[in-house]
Design a protein around this motif. Structure first.
Motif, PDB file in Angstrom:
ATOM      1  N   TYR A 206       0.821  -1.185  -0.119  1.00 38.73           N
ATOM      2  CA  TYR A 206      -0.034  -0.007  -0.107  1.00 38.73           C
ATOM      3  C   TYR A 206       0.699   1.268   0.138  1.00 38.73           C
ATOM      4  N   GLN A 207       2.234   1.104   0.305  1.00 39.72           N
ATOM      5  CA  GLN A 207       3.010   2.279   0.379  1.00 39.72           C
ATOM      6  C   GLN A 207       3.794   2.412  -0.866  1.00 39.72           C
ATOM      7  N   CYS A 208       3.727   1.417  -1.825  1.00 32.74           N
ATOM      8  CA  CYS A 208       4.389   1.403  -3.079  1.00 32.74           C
ATOM      9  C   CYS A 208       3.753   2.280  -4.057  1.00 32.74           C
ATOM     10  N   PRO A 209       4.580   3.526  -4.571  1.00 28.27           N
ATOM     11  CA  PRO A 209       3.976   4.169  -5.644  1.00 28.27           C
ATOM     12  C   PRO A 209       3.509   3.390  -7.004  1.00 28.27           C
ATOM     13  N   TYR A 210       4.330   2.555  -7.189  1.00 26.73           N
ATOM     14  CA  TYR A 210       4.111   1.765  -8.405  1.00 26.73           C
ATOM     15  C   TYR A 210       2.745   0.951  -8.418  1.00 26.73           C
ATOM     16  N   CYS A 211       2.750   0.198  -6.979  1.00 25.06           N
ATOM     17  CA  CYS A 211       1.531  -0.324  -6.973  1.00 25.06           C
ATOM     18  C   CYS A 211       0.146   0.394  -7.029  1.00 25.06           C
ATOM     19  N   VAL A 212       0.238   1.649  -6.102  1.00 29.75           N
ATOM     20  CA  VAL A 212      -0.718   2.613  -6.436  1.00 29.75           C
ATOM     21  C   VAL A 212      -1.089   3.024  -8.073  1.00 29.75           C
ATOM     22  N   ARG A 213       0.055   2.958  -8.749  1.00 32.88           N
ATOM     23  CA  ARG A 213      -0.180   3.349 -10.513  1.00 32.88           C
ATOM     24  C   ARG A 213      -0.926   2.334 -11.044  1.00 32.88           C
ATOM     25  N   ALA A 214      -0.439   0.979 -10.391  1.00 31.05           N
ATOM     26  CA  ALA A 214      -0.945  -0.381 -11.429  1.00 31.05           C
ATOM     27  C   ALA A 214      -2.755  -0.508 -11.052  1.00 31.05           C
ATOM     28  N   GLU A 215      -3.112   0.076  -9.926  1.00 34.35           N
ATOM     29  CA  GLU A 215      -4.604  -0.434  -9.553  1.00 34.35           C
ATOM     30  C   GLU A 215      -5.462   0.015 -10.757  1.00 34.35           C
ATOM     31  N   PRO A 216      -5.643   1.209 -11.024  1.00 34.46           N
ATOM     32  CA  PRO A 216      -6.330   1.508 -12.320  1.00 34.46           C
ATOM     33  C   PRO A 216      -6.280   0.478 -13.392  1.00 34.46           C
ATOM     34  N   THR A 217      -5.002   0.116 -13.555  1.00 31.93           N
ATOM     35  CA  THR A 217      -5.032  -0.733 -14.599  1.00 31.93           C
ATOM     36  C   THR A 217      -5.382  -2.260 -14.418  1.00 31.93           C
ATOM     37  N   VAL A 218      -5.493  -2.945 -13.062  1.00 30.12           N
ATOM     38  CA  VAL A 218      -6.005  -3.931 -12.628  1.00 30.12           C
ATOM     39  C   VAL A 218      -7.333  -3.912 -12.767  1.00 30.12           C
ATOM     40  N   LYS A 219      -8.189  -2.763 -12.569  1.00 27.82           N
ATOM     41  CA  LYS A 219      -9.390  -2.801 -12.533  1.00 27.82           C
ATOM     42  C   LYS A 219      -9.891  -2.614 -14.195  1.00 27.82           C
ATOM     43  N   GLU A 220      -9.285  -2.155 -15.125  1.00 30.86           N
ATOM     44  CA  GLU A 220      -9.452  -2.050 -16.344  1.00 30.86           C
ATOM     45  C   GLU A 220      -9.312  -3.464 -16.815  1.00 30.86           C
ATOM     46  N   VAL A 221      -8.366  -4.166 -16.449  1.00 28.94           N
ATOM     47  CA  VAL A 221      -8.499  -5.589 -17.123  1.00 28.94           C
ATOM     48  C   VAL A 221      -9.460  -6.470 -16.524  1.00 28.94           C
ATOM     49  N   VAL A 222      -9.673  -6.308 -15.314  1.00 27.66           N
ATOM     50  CA  VAL A 222     -10.882  -7.262 -14.739  1.00 27.66           C
ATOM     51  C   VAL A 222     -12.199  -6.842 -15.304  1.00 27.66           C
ATOM     52  N   ALA A 223     -12.468  -5.697 -15.732  1.00 30.11           N
ATOM     53  CA  ALA A 223     -13.519  -5.049 -16.305  1.00 30.11           C
ATOM     54  C   ALA A 223     -13.767  -5.461 -17.695  1.00 30.11           C
ATOM     55  N   ALA A 224     -12.614  -5.695 -18.432  1.00 30.45           N
ATOM     56  CA  ALA A 224     -12.553  -6.052 -19.583  1.00 30.45           C
ATOM     57  C   ALA A 224     -12.760  -7.640 -19.921  1.00 30.45           C
ATOM     58  N   TYR A 225     -12.636  -8.457 -18.846  1.00 30.87           N
ATOM     59  CA  TYR A 225     -13.117  -9.875 -18.987  1.00 30.87           C
ATOM     60  C   TYR A 225     -14.207 -10.129 -17.934  1.00 30.87           C
ATOM     61  N   PRO A 226     -15.369  -9.769 -18.011  1.00 32.93           N
ATOM     62  CA  PRO A 226     -16.548 -10.112 -17.354  1.00 32.93           C
ATOM     63  C   PRO A 226     -16.667 -11.445 -16.809  1.00 32.93           C
ATOM     64  N   GLY A 227     -16.657 -11.593 -15.768  1.00 37.42           N
ATOM     65  CA  GLY A 227     -16.908 -13.320 -15.383  1.00 37.42           C
ATOM     66  C   GLY A 227     -15.697 -14.277 -15.812  1.00 37.42           C
ATOM     67  N   LYS A 228     -14.674 -13.583 -16.150  1.00 39.81           N
ATOM     68  CA  LYS A 228     -13.705 -14.609 -16.682  1.00 39.81           C
ATOM     69  C   LYS A 228     -12.352 -14.669 -15.569  1.00 39.81           C
ATOM     70  N   ILE A 229     -12.441 -13.614 -14.807  1.00 36.87           N
ATOM     71  CA  ILE A 229     -11.197 -13.439 -13.804  1.00 36.87           C
ATOM     72  C   ILE A 229     -11.398 -13.452 -12.426  1.00 36.87           C
ATOM     73  N   ARG A 230     -10.695 -14.089 -11.716  1.00 41.12           N
ATOM     74  CA  ARG A 230     -10.794 -14.042 -10.204  1.00 41.12           C
ATOM     75  C   ARG A 230      -9.492 -13.352  -9.713  1.00 41.12           C
ATOM     76  N   LEU A 231      -9.669 -12.167  -8.970  1.00 44.24           N
ATOM     77  CA  LEU A 231      -8.536 -11.337  -8.633  1.00 44.24           C
ATOM     78  C   LEU A 231      -8.429 -11.894  -6.960  1.00 44.24           C
ATOM     79  N   VAL A 232      -7.077 -12.092  -6.702  1.00 38.83           N
ATOM     80  CA  VAL A 232      -6.772 -12.466  -5.371  1.00 38.83           C
ATOM     81  C   VAL A 232      -5.643 -11.384  -4.842  1.00 38.83           C
ATOM     82  N   TYR A 233      -5.744 -10.648  -3.893  1.00 35.26           N
ATOM     83  CA  TYR A 233      -4.794  -9.916  -3.228  1.00 35.26           C
ATOM     84  C   TYR A 233      -4.203 -10.410  -2.167  1.00 35.26           C
TER      85      TYR A 233
END
Length: 357
Positions: A206-233
């Motif tokens: 949570y303190q990593c700036p690159y992780c912060v930058r990656a979050e919108p990309t992760v959401k974009e990717v998950v939204a692009a494949y509805p029902g096909k991705i399970r995300l585990v943090y």
């Protein structure tokens, strides 16, 4: 190097405008086989075995193997692109009856616009503003003009090459690089169907700036494949990020009240403000019971859970954040969505082929 001085060399350079990746040199001799129980050192009456030594460097060996395989692919990809470039330019030069150098001189060099005085001054002023100690503008102007012309020349050359490539009907058949699979347990807070064909296990901080930058990309990717991705943090607080472990605990404390992902998003939106007082304020923001949250956070009861996730990351070869395992295939760093989609599409195609059998 100027455009005119080595035209073909500049053509080949189009494939190499990338930052080199640190990786192990290929060609190393095969590893000597040693009995796992064989002693490799003695300290007084204590014995260190080969198995203990191998276990200590297991994470590093996995990382080196992944880097080596990616480096081999990158060497092949660059070499292939250089071969294509050479053939495309030579074929065009032959078709019009000139040398490659003359072709590039006519189609590229002579078409590079001269930089204006305003462009030259703007670049000079920007360098001075960044603290560079430069001679007067009139003295360095020829060098700045050459620099700008070479930059524009690269753009003109790239555009011309793209046209030649299209006209030649170039089709690259080299398969895309697919990282090797690593066994990673999909254990932790999750979104998406448990039987989704693709599981992304994210190790993050949570303190990593690159992780912060990656979050919108992760959401974009998950939204692009509805029902096909399970995300585990899974948590991977880095040693230099003193606030990250407690922030990770805060997310799990919120999870006890059914608000893990709400706190997860709030922590990434915090812009690094992750002191304990901040965490308790965010708990109120997401609608948690303050007393229960404070008790959980202050007790440190979630520290072992955070440590459990980090240990799993270390065993999988993680050495930085964010790190994403897509069905076990590693993507490291804040990569663009296309990098994720390339691996996801490959995994989905594989699942479809398996289902048809």
């Amino acid at each position: 190097m100027s455009i005119r001085s080595s035209a073909l060399g500049l053509v080949l350079a189009l494939a190499a405008c990338q930052s080199p990746r640190s990786a192990q040199q290929p060609g190393a001799p095969a590893q000597q086989q040693v009995n796992p129980q064989a002693p490799v050192a003695k300290v007084g009456v204590q014995t260190i075995t080969a198995a203990q030594l191998d276990d200590t460097i297991k994470k590093d060996l996995k990382q080196l193997d992944q880097q080596y395989q990616e480096q081999v692919y990158e060497l092949k990809r660059r070499a292939l692109e250089q071969m294509i470039q050479k053939q495309v330019f030579e074929a065009k030069a032959k078709a019009v009856g000139v040398s490659v150098d003359d072709l590039i001189d006519r189609e590229v060099v002579q078409k590079i616009p001269e930089p204006s005085d305003a462009e030259v001054k703007s670049l000079y002023d920007a360098a001075v503003a960044q603290g560079q100690k430069l001679p007067p503008l009139a003295q360095v102007k020829p060098n700045i003009v050459r620099f700008i012309k070479n930059q524009k020349g690269q753009e003109v050359l790239a555009k011309y090459y793209d046209g030649l490539r299209k006209d030649a009907g170039v089709e690259v058949l080299l398969p895309a690089y697919v990282p090797p699979k690593v066994e990673v347990a999909a254990t932790g807070p999750a979104k998406g169907a448990a039987d989704a064909p693709v599981t992304i296990v994210e190790f993050s901080d949570y303190q990593c700036p690159y992780c912060v930058r990656a979050e919108p990309t992760v959401k974009e990717v998950v939204a692009a494949y509805p029902g096909k991705i399970r995300l585990v943090y899974r948590d991977y607080p880095l040693p230099g990020h003193s606030l990250a472990p407690k922030a990770a605990e805060a997310a799990h404390c919120a999870g006890d009240q059914g608000k893990y992902w709400e706190m997860h998003d709030r922590l990434f939106a915090a812009q690094g403000k992750l002191d304990v007082a901040d965490l308790k304020g965010y708990a109120k923001d997401v609608g948690l019971d303050p007393a229960k949250f404070d008790k959980c956070l202050d007790s440190g009861e979630k520290a072992s859970e955070v440590a459990f996730h980090k240990k799993a990351g270390e065993e999988a070869g993680v050495n930085g954040t964010p790190a994403f395992f897509i069905n076990g295939r590693l993507i490291s760093g804040a990569q663009p969505a296309e990098a994720f989609k390339q691996v996801i599409d490959s995994e989905l195609q594989g699942a479809e082929k398996t289902a048809k059998k």
